[in-house]
Design a protein around this motif. Structure first.
Motif, PDB file in Angstrom:
ATOM      1  N   GLY A  44      10.372   6.903  -0.152  1.00  0.00           N
ATOM      2  CA  GLY A  44       9.141   6.402  -0.750  1.00  0.00           C
ATOM      3  C   GLY A  44       8.081   6.072   0.274  1.00  0.00           C
ATOM      4  N   SER A  45       6.846   5.963  -0.205  1.00  0.00           N
ATOM      5  CA  SER A  45       5.709   5.782   0.702  1.00  0.00           C
ATOM      6  C   SER A  45       5.675   4.398   1.341  1.00  0.00           C
ATOM      7  CB  SER A  45       4.399   6.047  -0.053  1.00  0.00           C
ATOM      8  OG  SER A  45       4.267   5.166  -1.157  1.00  0.00           O
ATOM      9  N   THR A  46       6.000   3.347   0.596  1.00  0.00           N
ATOM     10  CA  THR A  46       5.975   2.012   1.186  1.00  0.00           C
ATOM     11  C   THR A  46       7.103   1.827   2.196  1.00  0.00           C
ATOM     12  OG1 THR A  46       4.926   1.137  -0.799  1.00  0.00           O
ATOM     13  CG2 THR A  46       5.878  -0.457   0.721  1.00  0.00           C
ATOM     14  N   PRO A  47       8.346   2.240   1.891  1.00  0.00           N
ATOM     15  CA  PRO A  47       9.361   2.206   2.937  1.00  0.00           C
ATOM     16  C   PRO A  47       8.966   3.003   4.182  1.00  0.00           C
ATOM     17  CG  PRO A  47      10.419   2.399   0.817  1.00  0.00           C
ATOM     18  CD  PRO A  47       8.934   2.555   0.576  1.00  0.00           C
ATOM     19  N   ARG A  48       8.301   4.151   3.983  1.00  0.00           N
ATOM     20  CA  ARG A  48       7.856   4.909   5.158  1.00  0.00           C
ATOM     21  C   ARG A  48       6.916   4.069   6.023  1.00  0.00           C
ATOM     22  NH1 ARG A  48       7.221  10.743   6.280  1.00  0.00           N
ATOM     23  NH2 ARG A  48       5.965  10.846   8.176  1.00  0.00           N
ATOM     24  N   ARG A  49       6.015   3.340   5.406  1.00  0.00           N
ATOM     25  CA  ARG A  49       5.134   2.452   6.172  1.00  0.00           C
ATOM     26  C   ARG A  49       5.958   1.438   6.966  1.00  0.00           C
ATOM     27  NH1 ARG A  49      -0.366   2.073   4.024  1.00  0.00           N
ATOM     28  NH2 ARG A  49      -0.597   3.438   2.215  1.00  0.00           N
ATOM     29  N   LEU A  50       7.018   0.934   6.337  1.00  0.00           N
ATOM     30  CA  LEU A  50       7.900  -0.019   7.018  1.00  0.00           C
ATOM     31  C   LEU A  50       8.544   0.620   8.238  1.00  0.00           C
ATOM     32  CD1 LEU A  50       9.829  -2.418   7.438  1.00  0.00           C
ATOM     33  CD2 LEU A  50      11.197  -1.535   5.536  1.00  0.00           C
ATOM     34  N   TYR A  51       9.088   1.827   8.092  1.00  0.00           N
ATOM     35  CA  TYR A  51       9.777   2.471   9.210  1.00  0.00           C
ATOM     36  C   TYR A  51       8.802   2.769  10.349  1.00  0.00           C
ATOM     37  CZ  TYR A  51      12.856   3.336   5.203  1.00  0.00           C
ATOM     38  OH  TYR A  51      13.610   3.193   4.066  1.00  0.00           O
ATOM     39  N   THR A  52       7.584   3.169  10.001  1.00  0.00           N
ATOM     40  CA  THR A  52       6.569   3.401  11.028  1.00  0.00           C
ATOM     41  C   THR A  52       6.250   2.106  11.766  1.00  0.00           C
ATOM     42  OG1 THR A  52       5.619   5.226   9.750  1.00  0.00           O
ATOM     43  CG2 THR A  52       4.228   4.241  11.436  1.00  0.00           C
ATOM     44  N   ALA A  53       6.166   1.015  11.042  1.00  0.00           N
ATOM     45  CA  ALA A  53       5.918  -0.280  11.681  1.00  0.00           C
ATOM     46  C   ALA A  53       7.057  -0.665  12.616  1.00  0.00           C
ATOM     47  CB  ALA A  53       5.727  -1.358  10.610  1.00  0.00           C
ATOM     48  N   LEU A  54       8.296  -0.437  12.176  1.00  0.00           N
ATOM     49  CA  LEU A  54       9.444  -0.796  12.998  1.00  0.00           C
ATOM     50  C   LEU A  54       9.465  -0.039  14.321  1.00  0.00           C
ATOM     51  CD1 LEU A  54      12.305  -0.952  10.336  1.00  0.00           C
ATOM     52  CD2 LEU A  54      11.185  -2.880  11.471  1.00  0.00           C
ATOM     53  N   ALA A  55       8.921   1.175  14.321  1.00  0.00           N
ATOM     54  CA  ALA A  55       8.916   1.986  15.532  1.00  0.00           C
ATOM     55  C   ALA A  55       7.840   1.551  16.522  1.00  0.00           C
ATOM     56  CB  ALA A  55       8.711   3.454  15.166  1.00  0.00           C
ATOM     57  N   GLY A  56       6.959   0.628  16.123  1.00  0.00           N
ATOM     58  CA  GLY A  56       5.875   0.199  16.986  1.00  0.00           C
ATOM     59  C   GLY A  56       6.305  -0.867  17.979  1.00  0.00           C
ATOM     60  N   ALA A  57       5.423  -1.135  18.907  1.00  0.00           N
ATOM     61  CA  ALA A  57       5.724  -2.073  19.994  1.00  0.00           C
ATOM     62  C   ALA A  57       5.999  -3.480  19.480  1.00  0.00           C
ATOM     63  CB  ALA A  57       4.554  -2.091  20.974  1.00  0.00           C
TER      64      ALA A  57
END
Length: 240
Positions: A44-57
């Protein structure tokens, strides 16, 4: 405003929902300073936003060497397919996460959904170290779920036999209840409920209808989610 499920926290937008979920995972990790931490991912799109955030600094301090990543469901396609939740999660988490080998646990789809369900259940039991779930010892630290526009969670669709499964941890879903109409594999309600925390991430105006139907008491799959459940909902979904 739509009446919201018990345990709802309201956020301004989908990005705020994703950041709150990332912070929630960080807090769970801090409360378990030793041993493995198991996270069950959603599409889903909101979980994808979460995973992208987790990969950030901002989340580089997560204990990546202790995190194990599982999937609540996936479509019976190759891991490289555009429809694959595995592909989406890998791309969103990105190289910044540096997930060690053996700590990313996709559903093995090569031999079709029925074989995949059996293999994934065996893998979960091996990770857990037992054949039956103990309420005092959750399988997952965190389960992430989205809400489908028809009220489904994972690949547990309205009116399908998988909703009534009480013994198996994983099931094949030969017919998806909505597009794309490809077979799927899904964890069952007992497996999804075996968690220290369950988050339902809900964002966007397309989720107003299922939220309203849940508020009216309709027996949608999302209403059957058990465990320590919290709903992270944005204002667009809540019609605020």
């Amino acid at each position: 405003m739509i009446p919201l499920p018990q345990g709802t926290v309201l956020f301004d937008d989908a990005d705020a929902v994703a950041r709150a979920a990332a912070d929630h995972l960080r807090a769970l990790c801090a409360s378990a300073p030793h041993g493995r931490i198991a996270v069950c991912l959603s599409g889903g799109s909101t979980p994808r936003r979460l995973y992208t955030a987790l990969a950030g600094a901002e989340y580089a301090d997560l204990p990546w060497s202790r995190l194990h990543w599982f999937f609540g469901d996936d479509r019976a396609v190759a891991a490289e397919d555009d429809l694959s939740n595995v592909r989406m999660a890998r791309e969103a988490l990105g190289p910044a996460s540096a997930i060690p080998a053996g700590q990313f646990h996709p559903i093995p789809m090569a031999d079709g959904p029925h074989a995949a369900a059996g293999r994934y259940e065996a893998a979960l039991k091996a990770f857990y170290g037992a054949e039956t779930l103990d309420p005092a010892r959750p399988l997952f630290d965190l389960v992430l779920l989205g809400l489908g526009e028809d009220g489904h969670v994972a690949s547990l669709f309205p009116g399908q036999p998988a909703l009534e499964e009480t013994t198996a941890w994983v099931v094949a879903v030969p017919e998806a209840g909505m597009t794309p109409f490809v077979p799927r594999v899904s964890l069952t309600f007992p497996a999804l409920a075996s968690a220290r925390s369950v988050l339902l991430l809900v964002s966007g105006p397309g989720k107003r209808d299922p939220l309203a139907r849940l508020a009216a008491g309709e027996d949608l799959p999302a209403a059957r989610v058990r465990g320590p459940v919290r709903w992270f909902v944005d204002r667009a979904a809540a019609d605020v």
